[in-house]
Design a protein around this motif. Structure first.
Motif, PDB file in Angstrom:
ATOM      1  N   VAL A 225       0.883  -1.471   0.105  1.00 17.76           N
ATOM      2  CA  VAL A 225      -0.006  -0.109   0.007  1.00 17.76           C
ATOM      3  C   VAL A 225       0.694   1.256  -0.001  1.00 17.76           C
ATOM      4  O   VAL A 225       1.660   1.158   0.782  1.00 17.76           O
ATOM      5  N   ASN A 226       0.462   2.092  -1.044  1.00 22.06           N
ATOM      6  CA  ASN A 226       1.388   3.338  -0.911  1.00 22.06           C
ATOM      7  C   ASN A 226       0.909   4.613   0.093  1.00 22.06           C
ATOM      8  O   ASN A 226      -0.428   4.890   0.196  1.00 22.06           O
ATOM      9  N   ALA A 227       1.715   4.669   1.099  1.00 21.22           N
ATOM     10  CA  ALA A 227       1.202   5.604   2.115  1.00 21.22           C
ATOM     11  C   ALA A 227       2.244   6.461   2.484  1.00 21.22           C
ATOM     12  O   ALA A 227       3.011   5.916   3.515  1.00 21.22           O
ATOM     13  N   PRO A 228       2.730   7.458   1.824  1.00 25.91           N
ATOM     14  CA  PRO A 228       3.969   8.234   1.989  1.00 25.91           C
ATOM     15  C   PRO A 228       4.409   8.669   3.567  1.00 25.91           C
ATOM     16  O   PRO A 228       5.386   9.025   3.914  1.00 25.91           O
ATOM     17  N   THR A 229       3.058   9.005   4.156  1.00 28.28           N
ATOM     18  CA  THR A 229       3.392   9.519   5.663  1.00 28.28           C
ATOM     19  C   THR A 229       3.978   8.355   6.591  1.00 28.28           C
ATOM     20  O   THR A 229       4.319   8.844   7.388  1.00 28.28           O
ATOM     21  N   LEU A 230       4.047   7.173   6.096  1.00 29.51           N
ATOM     22  CA  LEU A 230       4.670   6.199   6.918  1.00 29.51           C
ATOM     23  C   LEU A 230       6.107   5.889   6.363  1.00 29.51           C
ATOM     24  O   LEU A 230       6.586   4.825   6.728  1.00 29.51           O
ATOM     25  N   GLY A 231       6.690   6.829   5.441  1.00 24.03           N
ATOM     26  CA  GLY A 231       8.025   6.535   5.198  1.00 24.03           C
ATOM     27  C   GLY A 231       8.132   6.030   4.050  1.00 24.03           C
ATOM     28  O   GLY A 231       7.532   5.477   3.235  1.00 24.03           O
ATOM     29  N   THR A 232       9.687   6.104   3.500  1.00 23.90           N
ATOM     30  CA  THR A 232      10.133   5.172   2.453  1.00 23.90           C
ATOM     31  C   THR A 232       9.625   3.774   2.224  1.00 23.90           C
ATOM     32  O   THR A 232       9.249   3.557   1.067  1.00 23.90           O
ATOM     33  N   LEU A 233       9.556   3.077   3.276  1.00 24.83           N
ATOM     34  CA  LEU A 233       9.071   1.712   3.040  1.00 24.83           C
ATOM     35  C   LEU A 233       7.723   1.500   2.379  1.00 24.83           C
ATOM     36  O   LEU A 233       7.276   0.676   1.819  1.00 24.83           O
ATOM     37  N   PHE A 234       6.890   2.691   2.540  1.00 23.90           N
ATOM     38  CA  PHE A 234       5.411   2.675   2.121  1.00 23.90           C
ATOM     39  C   PHE A 234       5.139   3.586   0.850  1.00 23.90           C
ATOM     40  O   PHE A 234       4.213   3.975   0.579  1.00 23.90           O
ATOM     41  N   THR A 235       6.422   3.678   0.249  1.00 22.69           N
ATOM     42  CA  THR A 235       6.242   4.392  -1.162  1.00 22.69           C
ATOM     43  C   THR A 235       6.497   3.464  -2.194  1.00 22.69           C
ATOM     44  O   THR A 235       6.904   4.005  -3.298  1.00 22.69           O
TER      45      THR A 235
END
Length: 242
Positions: A225-235
């Motif tokens: 899931v793409n969630a940039p507020t959770l950092g690089t790992l979620f981009t």
């Protein structure tokens, strides 16, 4: 709907998980069950008394009834304390007892580092130095190079009271120029709301316990899931569009 199950040792920083569920902004459900880890995981002798999978079974039934598809033991020291081979045995036992794919936070850190393509990492831990050294050994067994460690030597209860500035101070103290990422392994730290700031200040990826734990549950479920507020790992590019 993808339902993820997590077993948490005690109640420190448990609010990170619903926060992450909200930040994912998707059809992801995060279910948390608590288990008694037996004392302060940071205390003397604790690493050698890591929790066996059978002691965690009580929390699994509720997660199964809630429809969890994957299970992650959300304790870093409760898994790396076994060593690499011991943690693998623990996870296999969890999967057998739960009847679903299983993992733990320690393996989540290794898998997450591989996912974002980093090998050299620095560690900022609330543990005593000897416990931090065990985590560093675990990371090395997973093929990572630990360029430096920083230990605070405080209790889990004390760490659970930390705010954004405390977490940022730890991350800064742990960071070294040749580290490609900074790892904060304490599951008692509230970090979900701070990952974006940590990465901005350090100018490199930051992996935290609650963040990688939820990501590991998604990985087991073949979801990204793409969630940039959770950092690089979620981009990373989603495997399944959310």
């Amino acid at each position: 709907m993808t339902a993820l199950g997590f077993l948490s040792p005690g109640h420190a920083a448990e609010d990170d998980y619903p926060r992450i569920e909200q930040l994912l902004g998707s059809d992801i459900r995060v279910d948390l069950a608590h288990t008694d880890a037996g004392g302060d995981a940071h205390g003397a002798g604790a690493p050698r008394a890591a929790v066996p999978a059978e002691r965690l079974a009580a929390g699994m039934e509720g997660l199964r009834l809630a429809g969890a598809e994957t299970l992650v033991w959300a304790s870093t020291s409760g898994s790396f304390a076994h060593g690499w081979d011991g943690a693998q045995e623990q996870v296999r036992a969890l999967a057998r007892l739960a009847g679903m794919p299983a993992s733990c936070t320690s393996f989540a850190f290794v898998h997450a580092a591989r996912e974002i393509g980093v090998r050299r990492v620095a560690v900022g831990a609330t543990y005593p130095e000897d416990v931090t050294a065990l985590f560093a050994d675990f990371l090395r067994a997973g093929g990572l190079e630990v360029t430096g460690t920083r230990s605070c030597g405080i209790t889990a209860a004390e760490a659970a009271t930390w705010g954004e500035e405390d977490v940022l101070t730890l991350a800064r103290a742990a960071d070294v120029p040749d580290a490609e990422a900074v790892l904060l392994p304490g599951t008692e730290l509230r970090t979900a709301a701070h990952v974006a700031l940590l990465e901005k200040v350090l100018a490199k990826p930051v992996l935290t316990a609650s963040q990688v734990t939820v990501w590991e549950g998604l990985r087991l479920a073949d979801r990204r899931v793409n969630a940039p507020t959770l950092g690089t790992l979620f981009t990373r590019e989603p495997l399944v569009q959310a």
